[in-house]
Design a protein around this motif. Sequence first.
Motif, PDB file in Angstrom:
ATOM      1  N   GLU A 249       0.835  -1.212   0.000  1.00 54.68           N
ATOM      2  CA  GLU A 249       0.000   0.000   0.000  1.00 54.68           C
ATOM      3  C   GLU A 249       0.866   1.257   0.000  1.00 54.68           C
ATOM      4  O   GLU A 249       1.927   1.314   0.620  1.00 54.68           O
ATOM      5  CB  GLU A 249      -0.905  -0.009   1.245  1.00 54.68           C
ATOM      6  N   LYS A 250       0.399   2.297  -0.734  1.00 54.35           N
ATOM      7  CA  LYS A 250       1.094   3.583  -0.776  1.00 54.35           C
ATOM      8  C   LYS A 250       0.074   4.682  -0.487  1.00 54.35           C
ATOM      9  O   LYS A 250      -1.130   4.478  -0.632  1.00 54.35           O
ATOM     10  CB  LYS A 250       1.671   3.828  -2.179  1.00 54.35           C
ATOM     11  N   LYS A 251       0.591   5.887  -0.126  1.00 54.71           N
ATOM     12  CA  LYS A 251      -0.326   7.006   0.101  1.00 54.71           C
ATOM     13  C   LYS A 251      -0.996   7.429  -1.191  1.00 54.71           C
ATOM     14  O   LYS A 251      -2.195   7.689  -1.245  1.00 54.71           O
ATOM     15  CB  LYS A 251       0.440   8.194   0.702  1.00 54.71           C
ATOM     16  N   GLU A 252      -0.171   7.543  -2.267  1.00 58.74           N
ATOM     17  CA  GLU A 252      -0.731   7.960  -3.556  1.00 58.74           C
ATOM     18  C   GLU A 252       0.125   7.421  -4.694  1.00 58.74           C
ATOM     19  O   GLU A 252       1.271   7.024  -4.502  1.00 58.74           O
ATOM     20  CB  GLU A 252      -0.827   9.497  -3.640  1.00 58.74           C
ATOM     21  N   LEU A 253      -0.476   7.410  -5.871  1.00 54.12           N
ATOM     22  CA  LEU A 253       0.269   7.085  -7.092  1.00 54.12           C
ATOM     23  C   LEU A 253       0.253   8.344  -7.941  1.00 54.12           C
ATOM     24  O   LEU A 253      -0.736   9.082  -7.948  1.00 54.12           O
ATOM     25  CB  LEU A 253      -0.421   5.951  -7.866  1.00 54.12           C
ATOM     26  N   GLU A 254       1.349   8.598  -8.672  1.00 58.54           N
ATOM     27  CA  GLU A 254       1.370   9.791  -9.512  1.00 58.54           C
ATOM     28  C   GLU A 254       1.845   9.433 -10.919  1.00 58.54           C
ATOM     29  O   GLU A 254       2.244   8.288 -11.178  1.00 58.54           O
ATOM     30  CB  GLU A 254       2.270  10.858  -8.879  1.00 58.54           C
ATOM     31  N   ALA A 255       1.797  10.416 -11.803  1.00 58.76           N
ATOM     32  CA  ALA A 255       2.134  10.188 -13.217  1.00 58.76           C
ATOM     33  C   ALA A 255       3.430   9.390 -13.343  1.00 58.76           C
ATOM     34  O   ALA A 255       4.415   9.690 -12.667  1.00 58.76           O
ATOM     35  CB  ALA A 255       2.263  11.524 -13.934  1.00 58.76           C
ATOM     36  N   GLY A 256       3.417   8.371 -14.215  1.00 60.95           N
ATOM     37  CA  GLY A 256       4.613   7.558 -14.436  1.00 60.95           C
ATOM     38  C   GLY A 256       4.647   6.278 -13.632  1.00 60.95           C
ATOM     39  O   GLY A 256       5.433   5.381 -13.907  1.00 60.95           O
ATOM     40  N   ASP A 257       3.778   6.166 -12.604  1.00 65.08           N
ATOM     41  CA  ASP A 257       3.795   4.951 -11.773  1.00 65.08           C
ATOM     42  C   ASP A 257       3.000   3.819 -12.407  1.00 65.08           C
ATOM     43  O   ASP A 257       2.054   4.040 -13.160  1.00 65.08           O
ATOM     44  CB  ASP A 257       3.170   5.241 -10.395  1.00 65.08           C
ATOM     45  N   VAL A 258       3.390   2.589 -12.061  1.00 67.60           N
ATOM     46  CA  VAL A 258       2.580   1.412 -12.376  1.00 67.60           C
ATOM     47  C   VAL A 258       2.156   0.835 -11.036  1.00 67.60           C
ATOM     48  O   VAL A 258       2.993   0.604 -10.168  1.00 67.60           O
ATOM     49  CB  VAL A 258       3.409   0.364 -13.160  1.00 67.60           C
ATOM     50  N   GLY A 259       0.854   0.635 -10.864  1.00 68.90           N
ATOM     51  CA  GLY A 259       0.404   0.139  -9.560  1.00 68.90           C
ATOM     52  C   GLY A 259      -0.993  -0.427  -9.642  1.00 68.90           C
ATOM     53  O   GLY A 259      -1.466  -0.811 -10.704  1.00 68.90           O
ATOM     54  N   TYR A 260      -1.650  -0.490  -8.461  1.00 69.25           N
ATOM     55  CA  TYR A 260      -3.000  -1.062  -8.445  1.00 69.25           C
ATOM     56  C   TYR A 260      -3.925  -0.139  -7.664  1.00 69.25           C
ATOM     57  O   TYR A 260      -3.470   0.681  -6.850  1.00 69.25           O
ATOM     58  CB  TYR A 260      -2.981  -2.451  -7.807  1.00 69.25           C
ATOM     59  N   ILE A 261      -5.219  -0.264  -7.903  1.00 71.62           N
ATOM     60  CA  ILE A 261      -6.197   0.402  -7.043  1.00 71.62           C
ATOM     61  C   ILE A 261      -7.291  -0.592  -6.669  1.00 71.62           C
ATOM     62  O   ILE A 261      -7.618  -1.486  -7.448  1.00 71.62           O
ATOM     63  CB  ILE A 261      -6.849   1.653  -7.716  1.00 71.62           C
ATOM     64  N   ILE A 262      -7.791  -0.441  -5.451  1.00 68.74           N
ATOM     65  CA  ILE A 262      -8.954  -1.229  -5.018  1.00 68.74           C
ATOM     66  C   ILE A 262     -10.061  -0.222  -4.761  1.00 68.74           C
ATOM     67  O   ILE A 262      -9.876   0.736  -4.018  1.00 68.74           O
ATOM     68  CB  ILE A 262      -8.631  -2.011  -3.729  1.00 68.74           C
ATOM     69  N   ALA A 263     -11.191  -0.417  -5.441  1.00 68.18           N
ATOM     70  CA  ALA A 263     -12.232   0.611  -5.341  1.00 68.18           C
ATOM     71  C   ALA A 263     -13.619  -0.022  -5.219  1.00 68.18           C
ATOM     72  O   ALA A 263     -14.600   0.512  -5.701  1.00 68.18           O
ATOM     73  CB  ALA A 263     -12.178   1.518  -6.571  1.00 68.18           C
ATOM     74  N   GLY A 264     -13.678  -1.187  -4.587  1.00 68.31           N
ATOM     75  CA  GLY A 264     -14.990  -1.815  -4.379  1.00 68.31           C
ATOM     76  C   GLY A 264     -15.711  -2.170  -5.666  1.00 68.31           C
ATOM     77  O   GLY A 264     -16.934  -2.142  -5.716  1.00 68.31           O
ATOM     78  N   VAL A 265     -14.954  -2.480  -6.709  1.00 66.50           N
ATOM     79  CA  VAL A 265     -15.604  -2.912  -7.951  1.00 66.50           C
ATOM     80  C   VAL A 265     -16.007  -4.369  -7.732  1.00 66.50           C
ATOM     81  O   VAL A 265     -15.165  -5.218  -7.458  1.00 66.50           O
ATOM     82  CB  VAL A 265     -14.639  -2.805  -9.156  1.00 66.50           C
ATOM     83  N   LYS A 266     -17.332  -4.639  -7.816  1.00 66.35           N
ATOM     84  CA  LYS A 266     -17.801  -5.964  -7.408  1.00 66.35           C
ATOM     85  C   LYS A 266     -17.734  -6.985  -8.549  1.00 66.35           C
ATOM     86  O   LYS A 266     -17.325  -8.104  -8.360  1.00 66.35           O
ATOM     87  CB  LYS A 266     -19.256  -5.887  -6.932  1.00 66.35           C
ATOM     88  N   THR A 267     -18.213  -6.587  -9.730  1.00 63.54           N
ATOM     89  CA  THR A 267     -18.290  -7.622 -10.764  1.00 63.54           C
ATOM     90  C   THR A 267     -17.247  -7.383 -11.830  1.00 63.54           C
ATOM     91  O   THR A 267     -16.842  -6.264 -12.111  1.00 63.54           O
ATOM     92  CB  THR A 267     -19.669  -7.655 -11.445  1.00 63.54           C
ATOM     93  N   VAL A 268     -16.884  -8.496 -12.374  1.00 58.52           N
ATOM     94  CA  VAL A 268     -15.843  -8.553 -13.372  1.00 58.52           C
ATOM     95  C   VAL A 268     -16.182  -7.730 -14.606  1.00 58.52           C
ATOM     96  O   VAL A 268     -15.355  -7.028 -15.159  1.00 58.52           O
ATOM     97  CB  VAL A 268     -15.755 -10.031 -13.795  1.00 58.52           C
TER      98      VAL A 268
END
Length: 600
Positions: A249-268
């Motif tokens: 986990e990180k505080k934030e991602l900024e331009a140029g980063d490769v990462g992930y987000i979790i945002a409660g997306v339920k269905t595929v």
Amino acid sequence: MAEMKYKRNFCIVAHIDHGKSTLSDRLIEKARIIDQRQMQNQILDSMDIERERGITIKSQAVTIPYHAKDGFDYELNFVDTPGHVDFSYEVSRAIASCEGALLLIDATQGVESQTVSNLYMAMEHDLTVVPVVNKIDLPSADVESVKKQIDHDLGLDSSDVQLVSAKTGVGVDELLEAIVTKFPAPTGDINAPMRALIFDCHYDIYRGVIVHIRMIDGKIKAGDTIRFMNSNAEYRVEQVGIFKITLEEKKELEAGDVGYIIAGVKTVSDVRVGETITNAANPALEALPGFKDVKPVVFSSIYPMDSDDYQELKDSMEKLKLNDASLVYEKDNSLALGYGFRCGFLGLLHLEIIEERLERDYDQAVIFTAPSVRYLIHLTGGEDLYIDNPSEYPEGKIQSAEEPYIRANIITPSEYLGAIMKLCLEKRGEQKNMQYLDTKRVELTYEMPLAEVLFDFYDKLKSYSRGYASFDYEVIDYRPTELVKIDILINGKPVDALAQLAYKLEARDHALKVVTRLKGEIARQQFKIAIQGAIGSQVIARETVNPVRKDVLAKCYGGDITRKRKLLEKQKEGKKRMKLIGDVELPQSAFLAVLKEKED
């Protein structure tokens, strides 16, 4: 987080078995981002099936820190990609999230067909390409001739070549320096409205969909409300971070980063790879160019062994679809097998992997019907129709038919040339080009029907060339063909799941194979069973399963022959009556036997 000029995003691309995953292991080991005890071979290949087969199916991203010779700390984001033709879609997505590519070449094998196609793919996306020659520790390594091939076949500068042995770790330090010095830093504006490209995603049973993103502009942090620009769906971000084998986990991602987000997306189905994410409060004006939609080339139907398991199969397919954006499916049903799905795959290996993943990861017992390609049918009424399922074949209304053709590039040592040319001719191939790359290797270009390549072409190519020939193809267009539908009849009743579409001149061979296999699978009954292959009303192949007979002559010893004949006639009569009411049960193994095309 590091400043943008201290970030590098790159991917590792290569032909099958040139050592991409092993090189990833060494880079991760050097960075010491995981404990030595947890280190294992092919660490980025998370599926058991990838480890067993020694292949990569899913591209995987990871971020590693690196302290360079110039005294600065860099953040390297890299993606390990698959090498098989069937998974080139995964490669194209990985490439779109990078600025540079390491083109790995095996020092013993040299430049192969997939090496060339991966290079073109990287160039289309304007990536900086650094050639890397791997396996220099092997006694059969021939670095000088590989350098010549890099100059001659690929048009890259061989003085840029990095020499490494991913197995022993030789040259990896120099490679890390080259990554920092030769690859450009990402470009993007931290102060512009947030834009990020979704290049992959996976499903976590506790957190929902974990979306893999490449940040292009702006920043994103937990608590932001994001919007998917194509579907207009909005979500609140719960967590952002980067990949360090596990999610960090990180505080934030900024331009140029490769990462992930979790945002409660339920269905595929809510997440589309290639979609652009922006901030709902301050949206970007235009979406990023996504990926071109992938087109399946091989089609097959999947049915549960037990028709009560249909709902479970449906759930499993949805989860699989999340991890594999190239899988296409729709509902289907069959008289013999009940409800199932008609699926599109990128090739036969893709089909095999999906079958294995359904059985292992989701405990599904499934049957696949014979794979086919998509044909274009011109009807007598002037309409056009695409069909990939024999059950949709419009009998009697067809004016003409066309089938998909591919352009195949084969690179082979010249001593196997004759056998390979003969194989391509058998498969209705038409030679378009042949050039000697050097004194030992020839490149052949053929145009041939995709249907011919489906079953055993690749296996035969490998065995004729003792494993040295490499093969790469792309679908080019549709061309006229003579198409027929082969029906398989058992006691005069057609079995819809065994029907096949085939080229007219090869129809009899196809039908003979199927009826011969079925004969070995169907248990003998009290009556004679006829297994027939037919085109329309014309029978083109037949096998007969003989009945089980009771010895009615046991009590007749000696005496008049007419007595024996009478008893045999009586038995025959009884069997005839039985046949009219007898029904043949097809065992599941019969369907599987017909599909195992490879065991010829």
